[in-house]
Structures are given as structure tokens and as C-alpha cells.
Design an enzyme around this catalytic site. Structure first.
Site, PDB file in Angstrom:
ATOM      1  N   GLY A 195       0.819  -1.210   0.000  1.00  0.00           N
ATOM      2  CA  GLY A 195       0.000   0.000   0.000  1.00  0.00           C
ATOM      3  C   GLY A 195       0.845   1.249   0.000  1.00  0.00           C
ATOM      4  O   GLY A 195       2.051   1.206   0.270  1.00  0.00           O
ATOM      5  N   PRO A 197       2.470   4.911   1.166  1.00  0.00           N
ATOM      6  CA  PRO A 197       2.994   5.315   2.492  1.00  0.00           C
ATOM      7  C   PRO A 197       1.899   5.947   3.343  1.00  0.00           C
ATOM      8  O   PRO A 197       1.062   6.715   2.855  1.00  0.00           O
ATOM      9  CB  PRO A 197       4.082   6.344   2.135  1.00  0.00           C
ATOM     10  CG  PRO A 197       4.449   6.056   0.721  1.00  0.00           C
ATOM     11  CD  PRO A 197       3.218   5.547   0.062  1.00  0.00           C
ATOM     12  N   GLY A 198       1.906   5.614   4.623  1.00  0.00           N
ATOM     13  CA  GLY A 198       0.991   6.239   5.567  1.00  0.00           C
ATOM     14  C   GLY A 198      -0.360   5.583   5.691  1.00  0.00           C
ATOM     15  O   GLY A 198      -1.229   6.082   6.407  1.00  0.00           O
ATOM     16  N   GLY A 200      -1.013   2.625   7.016  1.00  0.00           N
ATOM     17  CA  GLY A 200      -1.166   1.849   8.247  1.00  0.00           C
ATOM     18  C   GLY A 200      -0.645   0.438   8.181  1.00  0.00           C
ATOM     19  O   GLY A 200      -1.114  -0.431   8.921  1.00  0.00           O
ATOM     20  N   LYS A 201       0.351   0.156   7.332  1.00  0.00           N
ATOM     21  CA  LYS A 201       0.883  -1.207   7.218  1.00  0.00           C
ATOM     22  C   LYS A 201       1.609  -1.616   8.492  1.00  0.00           C
ATOM     23  O   LYS A 201       1.373  -2.706   9.033  1.00  0.00           O
ATOM     24  CB  LYS A 201       1.820  -1.306   6.012  1.00  0.00           C
ATOM     25  CG  LYS A 201       1.158  -0.980   4.689  1.00  0.00           C
ATOM     26  CD  LYS A 201       2.101  -1.154   3.524  1.00  0.00           C
ATOM     27  CE  LYS A 201       3.205  -0.119   3.520  1.00  0.00           C
ATOM     28  NZ  LYS A 201       2.709   1.252   3.325  1.00  0.00           N
ATOM     29  N   THR A 202       2.482  -0.745   8.993  1.00  0.00           N
ATOM     30  CA  THR A 202       3.212  -1.055  10.225  1.00  0.00           C
ATOM     31  C   THR A 202       2.268  -1.097  11.420  1.00  0.00           C
ATOM     32  O   THR A 202       2.423  -1.930  12.320  1.00  0.00           O
ATOM     33  CB  THR A 202       4.320  -0.014  10.455  1.00  0.00           C
ATOM     34  OG1 THR A 202       5.165   0.040   9.297  1.00  0.00           O
ATOM     35  CG2 THR A 202       5.157  -0.381  11.660  1.00  0.00           C
ATOM     36  N   HIS A 417      -3.503  36.685 -11.960  1.00  0.00           N
ATOM     37  CA  HIS A 417      -3.177  35.273 -12.184  1.00  0.00           C
ATOM     38  C   HIS A 417      -4.237  34.371 -11.550  1.00  0.00           C
ATOM     39  O   HIS A 417      -4.784  33.471 -12.216  1.00  0.00           O
ATOM     40  CB  HIS A 417      -1.792  34.975 -11.598  1.00  0.00           C
ATOM     41  CG  HIS A 417      -1.325  33.573 -11.831  1.00  0.00           C
ATOM     42  ND1 HIS A 417      -0.402  33.249 -12.795  1.00  0.00           N
ATOM     43  CD2 HIS A 417      -1.656  32.394 -11.223  1.00  0.00           C
ATOM     44  CE1 HIS A 417      -0.182  31.948 -12.775  1.00  0.00           C
ATOM     45  NE2 HIS A 417      -0.925  31.405 -11.821  1.00  0.00           N
ATOM     46  N   GLU A 418      -4.548  34.617 -10.280  1.00  0.00           N
ATOM     47  CA  GLU A 418      -5.538  33.780  -9.593  1.00  0.00           C
ATOM     48  C   GLU A 418      -6.946  34.032 -10.128  1.00  0.00           C
ATOM     49  O   GLU A 418      -7.763  33.109 -10.208  1.00  0.00           O
ATOM     50  CB  GLU A 418      -5.491  34.034  -8.085  1.00  0.00           C
ATOM     51  CG  GLU A 418      -4.131  33.791  -7.447  1.00  0.00           C
ATOM     52  CD  GLU A 418      -3.572  32.408  -7.724  1.00  0.00           C
ATOM     53  OE1 GLU A 418      -4.361  31.463  -7.928  1.00  0.00           O
ATOM     54  OE2 GLU A 418      -2.327  32.283  -7.768  1.00  0.00           O
ATOM     55  N   ASP A 495       1.786  25.278 -12.672  1.00  0.00           N
ATOM     56  CA  ASP A 495       0.595  25.036 -13.499  1.00  0.00           C
ATOM     57  C   ASP A 495       0.967  24.295 -14.773  1.00  0.00           C
ATOM     58  O   ASP A 495       0.290  23.341 -15.180  1.00  0.00           O
ATOM     59  CB  ASP A 495      -0.070  26.367 -13.864  1.00  0.00           C
ATOM     60  CG  ASP A 495      -0.532  27.140 -12.635  1.00  0.00           C
ATOM     61  OD1 ASP A 495      -0.889  26.487 -11.642  1.00  0.00           O
ATOM     62  OD2 ASP A 495      -0.529  28.380 -12.671  1.00  0.00           O
TER      63      ASP A 495
END
Length: 630
Positions: A195, A197-198, A200-202, A417-418, A495
Site C-alpha cells: 500500500g 505510504p501512511g 497503516g501497514k506497520t 493570475h488567480e 501550473d
């Protein structure tokens, strides 16, 4: 371990100082003895001032009449004894004794060699983590877990229900093997947790250790690899020997890709030490000498690089996918982590879960922790919904940088720009609604527009992808239309990268190009050769690569043209929204629509802030998450 190191260094320093003092002053009483020349000695004898002498070969030690002790060296003087006798001097003589060297003398002579050996052993213990000393290279570094305090169970693992069911079967087998063997079934020898990273495997492995009630050994894949060839293989053998002694047991190998990579892969060939370690692991898992009762559980986020022999039935014949949680899983994960903090009654974790699609378990844990830290910074005793919203913005976009100094020209350019992103978003039917637009710098961005996906995304349509590329080009097009070609800045770098990456995936992986058809083309694969990253192209001729590049450019330019057409037609809306951003700095999606469609502006910044909080609260109750366009 630190105390032992300090004690060893103290002994070395003490012996060094003692050795220095002995060589500096080997005779403790030499300062009390007067050394005289032989002629002076004869004069003193003739004057009757010498009372007693002791002769050992040519060395003479005597006492004067006044009690002073002296020493001298005598040449081969033939009449010395007669001369002493005539003057009435008491004479004693003895041969030089050949004494065996004392223990202290032996120690002093061997001290340099012993010191070198001690220092060598000390540093070898440091290299090996202090386990087994200099002769403990081949011993396994696997640690037996005994979690009495802070024990993790399956109740602490949420959001991965299918993975829990798979590993719960392993735990049940260890508790009651007859339940499965009664029907002739065999439990898998190896279970591979796969899966991102992060996820919850460990944590899932720790829950297995807490639930199994059997010995649980844990080790990292990097603990096998050493600078000495054969050490890793020896450690694998020692690890399985420990497992046999404590059978039935579980051995958990974290980050197994460190040692389980495909053999012979890469331009530079494989590493002999790593390949020998992998070979030994393959033999121990399923060879002539089977290890009954020893179950291997491993975790990795790179299953694609593992050796095929490692994944075949009989070894890791079961792969458990630990994927990113859905909304129900995210809510359960938030409940697990929210137990550790004081939370206000108005916080609806279901709402927070709906607003965080794509978050992993580690991301959600970080979100809860950030909310608690923000509440503590504000001297609050409980964590409210506002802290969760602020923490979500901080995790997704970075912290606000209000202290950043920007010129009026830079602010104006950022506002246009935004505003370009926002106007294109409003006019693209397949785009997600705008959640918020701001020109306040956050993280590495000078401003951003956040879109609001209405649900977790499983896949995207061709129309959505083209709309996202047009939105990404909106900022660059707005700069060109307002400030001219020569005034365009590098603000659209991210972008352009996002649009190009999306176009490349559409052409090479998703088969969305009409000219190239529904064919997957090999992407650039990087390999490490002699410390350098070398890219090579697979499954693609030079002619095809040119067509791929042309299609990618065609897709990006299509998005650019769509953005240019929208902003040219809606140039008045662009000016209107940019001026509003310069005035209010941050606008919500509802306020942007009111400004564009109804020509309604917030009365003041305070009113804007209050309206923004209401909007955030309303959007949060709907469980919607912003999508960011810089």
C-alpha cells in the site's frame, strides 16, 4: 550501553596516565640519592668520610659519615678493595640478580598492543550496534515485541477492513491451528502488506503482535544488508533459527524492498551481498528444510520492484492491499485519533472525513494533531471545528505567510493570475466548484484557487481532464492578456508542470489520444548506474516517441486555447474579480459568484471574514474538500 562506553574510555585514559607517570619517574626515591663521579669518590675515601659501600659489579652505592647516600660507577680499578679496607670502610658485595619480569612490567610492555586491540573491539561493537561484539556479525537483529504498555489491537486499526480480515485469519490460525488443519487447509507461509505510504501497514503489524498472543519478531529490511558479503544471509539463518525455537511465531519484515529487489536488475548488475541475502530468505521460506509454524509478514510500498521468486505461492503467496481509506474509513480513523484530544461537541468527524478525500491514515493523524496544536496556541481548552478547518488548510496548502513583503505590482499580477484560474473554472462545465480564492502567500505559492470535489474520485472523464488543463493555463493566459507577452512571469511553472503531467498520462497510460489510440506506451524509467540516475525509454520507437511528444503538446495547447477564449470573452469579469481580490485578499466561492453575476461586494473585510467562516462552516457540513490550483 552508554555507561559501558564511558567506563571503557575511563579505563583507557587511566592506564595511559599511569604509563606516562611510570616512564617519567621510574624510581620513586631517585631524588634522595646523590650521584658523584669516581674521582670524587676516591677523594672522599682518602679523607675518611666514606663509612659503608655496597658493590654490585661496577655500580657502587655508599653512605657518608654524615648519613648522605651516594652512588657512583667504578671502572676496572684493581686496588679499590685494598684502598677501602685501609680506610676502614665497611664493604658488602653481591652479584646482579636476573629477576623475572614482574606482572606490571609485562603489562607495560604489552600495553600498546592491548590498547590497540581494545580500541578495535570498541569500534567494531559500535559498527554492529553493540550486539555480540566483534564476532556477532551474523547474528540477527530481530527484536521480540512485548507490548504490555501501549498495546495496539485491531480496535485501534480503522479504515482497512478487508486487510484486517486477511490478517485476522493468520491470528486465528496461530490461536487454534486445528480449526484450519481439520479440513486439510494450510495457512499461507508469507503475507505481504502492500500500500501507499501512511496507510497503516506497520500499525496493522503491531495490531497482529497485540492480538496474536505468540512471539512476534520485528526487523527492517535494511538490517540485513552489511558491508561484508555473507553477513545478511547469516542473519537470515539466525532469524529463522530464533523463529523455530519460539514456534509458532510471527516475523515481521518492514520495508522488505530494501533486500527483496529483483536480482540482476539495473545497468550495473546486482549487489552480491543483497542477492545472497535474498537467496537465503527464499530458501528459508520454502526450501528443502521447511520452517513450520514460522509465519512471515512483510510490508512494502514498492511491490513492483520485488523479485518474482519472492511472490510465488509457497513464499509470499498472499498479498494484502492496504489502500487509502474511503469516507467511512476516514471517519473511523479520525475517531481513533480524536480519543487523544479534548474535542468540542460541535465537531462532526463525519463532516471532516467528507472534506478530506485522498488523505491517508498518517495524514488524518497529522490533521488531528495540527488542530490540537492550533487550539493550544490560541489558549483554548478544547478543539473546535474552526481549528479542524484551519488545520486542514494548513496541511493541504501550507501556513499563511502574511509577513511576506510584496510590491503592489507583484500583488496586482498575482491577483490577475488567480482571477484567471477562477474565471476559467466558473466557465468550464466539467470543473469542480470554487471553494476559495486567495492572494495571501501560503507555503511556496503566492496565491491559489481551491476547487471543491463533491465526492471521492475513482476515475476522471476526458472532459474533466481537458477542463483541468484549461484551468491550469488560466493564470498564464491572464498574465499575457493584461500585462503583455514580455511581462509574463515564472508564476505559472507549477501550473504548466501539472498540465504537462496530466497530458502525458492521458496519452501514454490512459489511451485518450485519437491518433495513438488505446495503447499504453512505456514511460521513462530511471535506473541507478554508478551513482547516477540514467533514464531509458522502453517499448517505444523514435517515431512513436515523436508522435507522443506531439500529442502531449497538442493537449496542453488545447487547454491553453480554451483558457484564452474564455478570458478574452470574459475580460470584464477578469478585471472585476482581480480588483476584488486586491481589496479583500480572500474570497469564497459564493462571494465570487455574487461579484461576477450580481455585482455584489462584501461591505468590509470584517464582514468578509464573518461571511467566509459561515461559508466554510456550510461547506464543511456538506463534507466537501477544496482542490487547489496555484
Amino acid at each position: 550501553m552508554n555507561f559501558k562506553n564511558l567506563a571503557m574510555w575511563a579505563v583507557i585514559v587511566f592506564l595511559t596516565i599511569g604509563l606516562y607517570n611510570m616512564f617519567k619517574n621510574p624510581q620513586g626515591s631517585s631524588n634522595k640519592t646523590n650521584s658523584i663521579i669516581f674521582s670524587e669518590f676516591l677523594t672522599e675515601v682518602d679523607n675518611g668520610r666514606v663509612v659503608k659501600v655496597e658493590i654490585r659489579e661496577n655500580n657502587i652505592k655508599g653512605v657518608m659519615s654524615n648519613g648522605e647516600v651516594f652512588t657512583t660507577y667504578s671502572p676496572n680499578y684493581p686496588n679499590l678493595i685494598e684502598r677501602l679496607t685501609e680506610r676502614g670502610v665497611s664493604i658488602s658485595a653481591s652479584p646482579v640478580e636476573e629477576k623475572m619480569p614482574s606482572l606490571l612490567g609485562v603489562l607495560l610492555s604489552w600495553f600498546p598492543m592491548l590498547l590497540l586491540i581494545a580500541v578495535w573491539i570498541f569500534f567494531m561493537r559500535q559498527m554492529q550496534g553493540g550486539k555480540g561484539g566483534a564476532m556477532g556479525f551474523g547474528r540477527s537483529k530481530a527484536k521480540m515485541m512485548n507490548e504490555i504498555k501501549g498495546k495496539v489491537t485491531f480496535n485501534d486499526v480503522a479504515g482497512v477492513e478487508e486487510a484486517k480480515e486477511e490478517v485476522e485469519e493468520v491470528v486465528e490460525f496461530l490461536k487454534d491451528p486445528k480449526k484450519f488443519s481439520r479440513l486439510g487447509g494450510k495457512i499461507p507461509r508469507g503475507c505481504l502488506l502492500v500500500g501507499p505510504p501512511g496507510t497503516g501497514k506497520t500499525l496493522l503489524a503491531r495490531a497482529i503482535a497485540g492480538e496474536a498472543g505468540v512471539p512476534f519478531f520485528t526487523i527492517s529490511g535494511s538490517d540485513f544488508v552489511e558491508m561484508f558479503v555473507g553477513v545478511g544471509a547469516s542473519r537470515v539463518r539466525d532469524m529463522f533459527e530464533q523463529g523455530k525455537k519460539h514456534s509458532p511465531c510471527i516475523i515481521f519484515i518492514d520495508e522488505i524492498d530494501a533486500v527483496g529487489r529483483s536480482r540482476g536488475a539495473g545497468l550495473g548488475g546486482g549487489n552480491d551481498e543483497r542477492e545472497q541475502t535474498l537467496n537465503q530468505l527464499l530458501v528459508e521460506m520454502d526450501g528443502f528444510d521447511t520452517n513450520e509454524g514460522v509465519i512471515i509478514i512483510a510490508a512494502t510500498n514498492r511491490p513492483d520492484v520485488l523479485d518474482p521468486a519472492l511472490l510465488r505461492p509457497g513464499r509470499f503467496d498472499r498479498q494484502v492491499v492496504v489502500s487509502l481509506p474511503d469516507i467511512i474509513g476516514r471517519e473511523k480513523i479520525l475517531k481513533v485519533h480524536a480519543k487523544k484530544i479534548s474535542m468540542a461537541p460541535d465537531v462532526n468527524l463525519r463532516t471532516v472525513a467528507r472534506g478530506t478525500p485522498g488523505f491517508s491514515g498518517a495524514d488524518l493523524a497529522n490533521l488531528v494533531n495540527e488542530a490540537a496544536l492550533l487550539a493550544a496556541r490560541k489558549n483554548k481548552r478544547i478543539v473546535t471545528y474552526n481549528e479542524f478547518e484551519d488545520a486542514k488548510d494548513k496541511v493541504m496548502m501550507g501556513a499563511e505567510r502574511r509577513s511576506m513583503v510584496m510590491t503592489e505590482e507583484e500583488k496586482r499580477l498575482t491577483a490577475y493570475h488567480e482571477a484567471g484560474h477562477a474565471i476559467v473554472t466558473i466557465n468550464e462545465k466539467a470543473a469542480y466548484p470554487i471553494h476559495k480564492a486567495t492572494i495571501i502567500p501560503r507555503g511556496r505559492a503566492l496565491g491559489m484557487v481551491m476547487q471543491l470535489p463533491e465526492k471521492d474520485e475513482v476515475s476522471q472523464t476526458r472532459e474533466q481532464l481537458h477542463a483541468q488543463m484549461a484551468i491550469a493555463m488560466g493564470g498564464r493566459v491572464a498574465e499575457e492578456l493584461i500585462f503583455g507577452h514580455d511581462k509574463v512571469t515564472t508564476g505559472a511553472v507549477s501550473d504548466i508542470e501539472q498540465a504537462t503531467k496530466r497530458a502525458r498520462a492521458m496519452v501514454m497510460r490512459a489511451g485518450l489520444s485519437k491518433e495513438l489510440g488505446p495503447v499504453a506506451y512505456g514511460e521513462n524509467e530511471e535506473e541507478v548506474f554508478l551513482g547516477r540516475s540514467v533514464a531509458r525509454q522502453q517499448n517505444m520507437s523514435e517515431e512513436t516517441a515523436k508522435k507522443v511528444d506531439g500529442e502531449i503538446r497538442k493537449f496542453v495547447e488545447k487547454g491553453y486555447d480554451r483558457a484564452r477564449k474564455v478570458l478574452t470573452d470574459k475580460i470584464d469579469d477578469l478585471h472585476k474579480l482581480a480588483k476584488a481580490l486586491l481589496t479583500y485578499e480572500t474570497l469564497t466561492g459564493t462571494e465570487i459568484e455574487d461579484i461576477i453575476n450580481k455585482n455584489l461586494y462584501p461591505a468590509s473585510k470584517d464582514d468578509l471574514k464573518e461571511e467566509e467562516e459561515k461559508q466554510d462552516s456550510a461547506l464543511g457540513s456538506m463534507g466537501l474538500k477544496p482542490k487547489i490550483v496555484h
